[in-house]
Design a protein around this motif. Structure first.
Motif, mmCIF file in Angstrom:
data_model
loop_
_atom_site.group_PDB
_atom_site.id
_atom_site.type_symbol
_atom_site.label_atom_id
_atom_site.label_comp_id
_atom_site.label_asym_id
_atom_site.label_seq_id
_atom_site.Cartn_x
_atom_site.Cartn_y
_atom_site.Cartn_z
ATOM 1 N N GLU A 2 1.032 9.260 6.373
ATOM 2 C CA GLU A 2 0.206 10.234 5.650
ATOM 3 C C GLU A 2 -0.853 9.527 4.824
ATOM 4 O O GLU A 2 -0.585 8.491 4.187
ATOM 5 N N GLY A 3 -2.075 10.082 4.844
ATOM 6 C CA GLY A 3 -3.155 9.503 4.057
ATOM 7 C C GLY A 3 -4.041 8.553 4.843
ATOM 8 O O GLY A 3 -5.186 8.296 4.457
ATOM 9 N N ALA A 51 -7.654 11.034 5.938
ATOM 10 C CA ALA A 51 -6.669 11.522 4.960
ATOM 11 C C ALA A 51 -5.644 12.414 5.654
ATOM 12 O O ALA A 51 -5.421 13.565 5.244
ATOM 13 N N SER A 52 -5.034 11.888 6.692
ATOM 14 C CA SER A 52 -4.141 12.697 7.525
ATOM 15 C C SER A 52 -2.956 13.248 6.732
ATOM 16 O O SER A 52 -2.491 12.648 5.746
ATOM 17 N N GLN A 53 -2.483 14.401 7.183
ATOM 18 C CA GLN A 53 -1.379 15.108 6.528
ATOM 19 C C GLN A 53 -0.318 15.429 7.584
ATOM 20 O O GLN A 53 -0.649 15.561 8.766
ATOM 21 N N PRO A 54 0.925 15.590 7.186
ATOM 22 C CA PRO A 54 1.963 15.971 8.163
ATOM 23 C C PRO A 54 1.592 17.224 8.956
ATOM 24 O O PRO A 54 1.959 17.358 10.119
ATOM 25 N N THR A 82 -3.114 13.712 23.501
ATOM 26 C CA THR A 82 -2.385 12.682 22.758
ATOM 27 C C THR A 82 -1.636 13.371 21.635
ATOM 28 O O THR A 82 -2.219 14.185 20.902
ATOM 29 N N THR A 83 -0.347 13.056 21.512
ATOM 30 C CA THR A 83 0.453 13.645 20.445
ATOM 31 C C THR A 83 0.360 12.781 19.203
ATOM 32 O O THR A 83 0.601 11.571 19.253
ATOM 33 N N LEU A 84 -0.002 13.395 18.110
ATOM 34 C CA LEU A 84 -0.118 12.710 16.822
ATOM 35 C C LEU A 84 1.040 13.136 15.928
ATOM 36 O O LEU A 84 1.325 14.325 15.788
ATOM 37 N N GLN A 85 1.695 12.143 15.344
ATOM 38 C CA GLN A 85 2.776 12.415 14.397
ATOM 39 C C GLN A 85 2.400 11.741 13.085
ATOM 40 O O GLN A 85 2.250 10.513 13.034
ATOM 41 N N VAL A 86 2.234 12.549 12.044
ATOM 42 C CA VAL A 86 1.898 12.015 10.723
ATOM 43 C C VAL A 86 3.144 12.073 9.858
ATOM 44 O O VAL A 86 3.693 13.146 9.607
ATOM 45 N N LYS A 87 3.565 10.911 9.394
ATOM 46 C CA LYS A 87 4.814 10.843 8.618
ATOM 47 C C LYS A 87 4.520 10.828 7.128
ATOM 48 O O LYS A 87 3.600 10.140 6.686
ATOM 49 N N PRO A 88 5.324 11.601 6.376
ATOM 50 C CA PRO A 88 5.076 11.649 4.917
ATOM 51 C C PRO A 88 5.497 10.344 4.248
ATOM 52 O O PRO A 88 6.260 9.559 4.786
#
Lengths: 113, 116
Positions: A15-16, A79-82, A107-113
């Motif tokens: 994240e971020g 500034a990616s977010q979950p 494309t699968t994106l996974q944003v981790k906190p």
């Protein structure tokens, strides 16, 4: 034949951070390139469109670049977010008015906190 | 409130049966599409109608027949279903902007078809 390649491996980021997704294509000269977001069990949702004579387009935290020489588009989420976790599809649109979109596999994106 | 709706959301049927999927849009768009998304997530166009006229007809078995009674509806009828027809089918609509075919497309929620 026309081919669109997106990174089939999932992209995992914190994240971020800024997420950057790539779309490469061959044997095609699209007039427009679009990016869509798809959540599990739902239909794709339009995000951004960029024309062949545009280098860059921005919308809030999203930025798309289009390099017709390299035949490549980059899609950035700053500034990616979950909540940005999803599959992102690029799609090419040719000239004429048929509306025929050719999609990459996403494309699968996974944003981790 | 729904922009593009499809029915049914899930469809489970036996090989050899005939089935239909319905699509409606309330966006006032001129153009509607059917896409197939396979297990590898590739989204591929099948058909497109503009003002009830067929304008895109990809290499699809003639067991698939689209029908557009009016520009707000595009239905998909499938005859003699086969195992390979199992996929998620999406309906979409768009309205070409003046000066170029931008074609931002609005998708329905999808119909998951399972052929046993």
């Amino acid at each position: 034949s026309q081919k669109i390649e997106q990174n089939s491996e999932a992209l995992n980021i914190q994240e971020g951070k800024t997420a950057t997704l790539t779309c490469n294509y061959t044997n095609y000269s699209p007039a427009y390139l679009q990016w869509y977001r798809q959540d599990p069990g739902r239909g794709p949702v339009f995000l951004l469109l960029i024309r062949e004579n545009e280098k860059e387009k921005r919308k809030e935290r999203l930025k798309v670049t289009f390099d017709t020489t390299l035949k490549q588009s980059l899609f950035h989420i700053t500034a990616s977010q979950p909540a940005d976790s999803a599959t992102y599809l690029c799609a090419l649109l040719g000239r004429g008015n048929t509306g025929k979109l050719i999609f990459g596999q996403g494309t699968t994106l996974q944003v981790k906190p | 409130d729904t922009a593009v709706s499809q029915t049914p959301k899930y469809l489970v049927t036996q090989m050899g049966n005939d089935k239909s999927i319905k699509c409606e849009q309330n966006l006032g768009h001129d153009t509607m599409y059917w896409y197939k998304q396979d297990s590898k997530k590739f989204l591929k166009i099948m058909f497109s109608y503009n003002n009830k006229e067929l304008i895109i007809n990809e290499t699809v078995p003639n067991r698939f027949s689209p029908k557009s009674p009016d520009k707000a509806h595009l239905n998909l009828h499938i005859n003699s279903l086969e195992l390979g027809d199992s996929a998620v089918y999406f309906c979409a609509s768009s309205h070409p902007r003046t000066g170029g075919s931008y074609n931002e497309q609005f998708f329905g929620p999808g119909t998951r078809l399972t052929v046993l």
